[in-house]
Design an enzyme around this catalytic site. Structure first.
Site, mmCIF file in Angstrom:
data_model
loop_
_atom_site.group_PDB
_atom_site.id
_atom_site.type_symbol
_atom_site.label_atom_id
_atom_site.label_comp_id
_atom_site.label_asym_id
_atom_site.label_seq_id
_atom_site.Cartn_x
_atom_site.Cartn_y
_atom_site.Cartn_z
ATOM 1 N N LYS A 95 0.829 -1.204 0.000
ATOM 2 C CA LYS A 95 0.000 0.000 0.000
ATOM 3 C C LYS A 95 0.866 1.258 0.000
ATOM 4 O O LYS A 95 0.609 2.204 -0.752
ATOM 5 C CB LYS A 95 -0.918 -0.008 1.232
ATOM 6 C CG LYS A 95 -1.943 1.106 1.255
ATOM 7 C CD LYS A 95 -2.789 1.038 2.518
ATOM 8 C CE LYS A 95 -3.573 -0.242 2.622
ATOM 9 N NZ LYS A 95 -4.470 -0.268 3.795
ATOM 10 N N LYS A 107 2.198 -3.996 11.182
ATOM 11 C CA LYS A 107 0.856 -4.098 11.755
ATOM 12 C C LYS A 107 0.972 -4.613 13.169
ATOM 13 O O LYS A 107 1.889 -5.380 13.497
ATOM 14 C CB LYS A 107 -0.029 -5.049 10.940
ATOM 15 C CG LYS A 107 -1.518 -4.730 11.053
ATOM 16 C CD LYS A 107 -1.836 -3.449 10.302
ATOM 17 C CE LYS A 107 -3.315 -3.088 10.385
ATOM 18 N NZ LYS A 107 -3.622 -1.908 9.554
#
Length: 416
Positions: A95, A107
């Site tokens: 992304k 994450k």
């Protein structure tokens, strides 16, 4: 018949492998990229309000830092698991690179239902999580952000705890903070604003007039609500919205401002009286020009892909479409703006927040939105051109675009 794969890590790895083959890069690149370079599992002791100690399990995955420090959200959810966290870190790498931001992906998550905690317990858990991962995060290492069930208040607690541990004020450790604590204007609405921008770009490439387009949206949290609001501002008609408790439909168009106020008071779109009540599943059956999945992973399966009635799918959620469903949508001629492009607005403005924190100089809302719009429209153009060059769908085009940047960085560093 082969069963449909719903494991997010397996699906993320398939997407990387496919892009590696199409770009004809060495197998060593795939071997490096298929797993995070670092994964930390922690146990977080939290003193509860009744005086007992409860242990919470937490994770932090750092996928790849060839392009720059890693970046990614922290979610508090009872269903957080290792494969999900790893997959989300991979998606974050791609992304960031698809929009040309100098970050790798990361994450984090904690296995908890935050609704079962008091405010003081939630604060102690938030601070405890940062203490446990302190050694691997930092403004030049890994910069967390909000995600599912985390918000600007939690980010402020985490930033404060990191600052205490480091012995200096460190707003650049985390993004998605309150404005008063170094947050950026435009950050709260950035993901939904980006989804609307990307849906609008798709209509232009398909020669559709946005003012004549109807829209249905699955999920009405931060991303879904701001997607709806911005698409409405562009002239589209929002005819259906659903969330975990139900859905609503109105052929003439839903009053989005009124719906947002209703949800603030009631916590769900269900029961909104100026629309017909529908079930969650009905959202997939309605005819609309644009469909925005803005809920959770694996919502568009093969069965739904065969029957969904839309021209454009613009993915506000991460991983809402299974790989098998993707193929069906492509064969049916449905234009999919993939998650790593469609919802990259959040990390784009998180990058802006980080830059502002490091410079200690803050931008106006107009500056933030203008820069986000410029970056995302250019990224859409690049992905569209790549998908045409390789004769593939937009998702594969996005992965090839990202992989090309990440691979070049790894190559120049001597990793491959």
């Amino acid at each position: 018949m082969k069963s449909e794969c719903l494991n997010p890590l397996t699906n993320a790895q398939k997407e990387i492998e496919n892009a590696c083959k199409l770009l004809k890069v060495s197998d060593s690149a795939y071997q490096i990229l298929k797993e995070p370079i670092r994964f930390l599992e922690v146990s977080i002791p939290v003193r509860m309000d009744d005086g007992t100690i409860r242990i919470f399990k937490g994770y932090r995955a750092q996928h790849n830092d060839a392009v720059g420090p890693t970046k990614g959200g922290i979610r508090f959810h009872q269903d957080v698991n290792i494969d999900e966290v790893k997959a989300l870190s991979i998606w974050m790498s791609f992304k960031c690179s698809v929009v040309g931001i100098p970050f790798g992906g990361a994450k984090g998550g904690v296995i908890v239902d935050p609704n079962t905690l008091s405010k003081s317990e939630l604060e102690r858990l938030s601070r405890g999580y940062i203490r446990e991962i302190y050694s691997i995060v930092g403004p030049d290492k890994d910069i967390p952000a909000p995600d599912v069930n985390t918000n600007e208040q939690i980010m402020a607690w985490m930033m404060d705890e990191y600052s205490k541990l480091s012995g200096k004020n460190s707003p650049g450790i985390i993004t998605g903070k309150p404005i008063i604590c170094g947050g950026s204007l435009g950050r709260t609405q950035a993901t939904g604003y980006g989804v609307a921008l990307m849906a609008y770009e798709a209509t232009k490439y398909l020669n559709l007039d946005i003012k004549n387009c109807t829209v249905s949206i699955q999920g009405f949290g931060n991303v879904g609500s701001y997607s709806a609001l911005n698409l409405h501002k562009l002239g589209a008609k929002i005819i259906a919205v659903s969330d975990s408790k139900g859905g609503i439909y109105k052929e003439g168009g839903i009053d989005i401002n009124a719906l947002i106020e209703y949800v603030k008071e009631n916590g769900s779109v269900a029961g909104f009286d100026d629309a017909e009540q529908i079930t969650n599943d009905k959202i997939f059956e309605l005819e609309a020009d644009i469909f925005v999945p803005a809920a959770l992973e694996n919502q568009i399966t093969t069965d739904i892909a065969r029957s969904i009635k839309t021209k454009i799918i613009c993915e506000g959620a991460n991983g809402p479409t299974t790989p098998e469903a993707d193929k069906i949508l492509y064969e049916r001629g449905i234009f999919v703006v993939p998650d790593i492009l469609a919802n990259a607005g959040g990390v784009t403005v998180s990058y802006f927040e980080w830059v502002q924190n490091l410079d200690n100089y803050y931008w106006t809302l107009e500056e933030v939105e203008d820069r986000q719009r410029m970056i995302m429209i250019e990224a859409f153009k690049k992905v569209y051109e790549t998908s045409n060059d390789y004769k593939v769908d937009m998702r594969t085009g996005a992965y090839i675009t990202s992989l090309n940047r990440i691979y070049k960085a790894m190559e120049m560093r001597g990793w491959v």
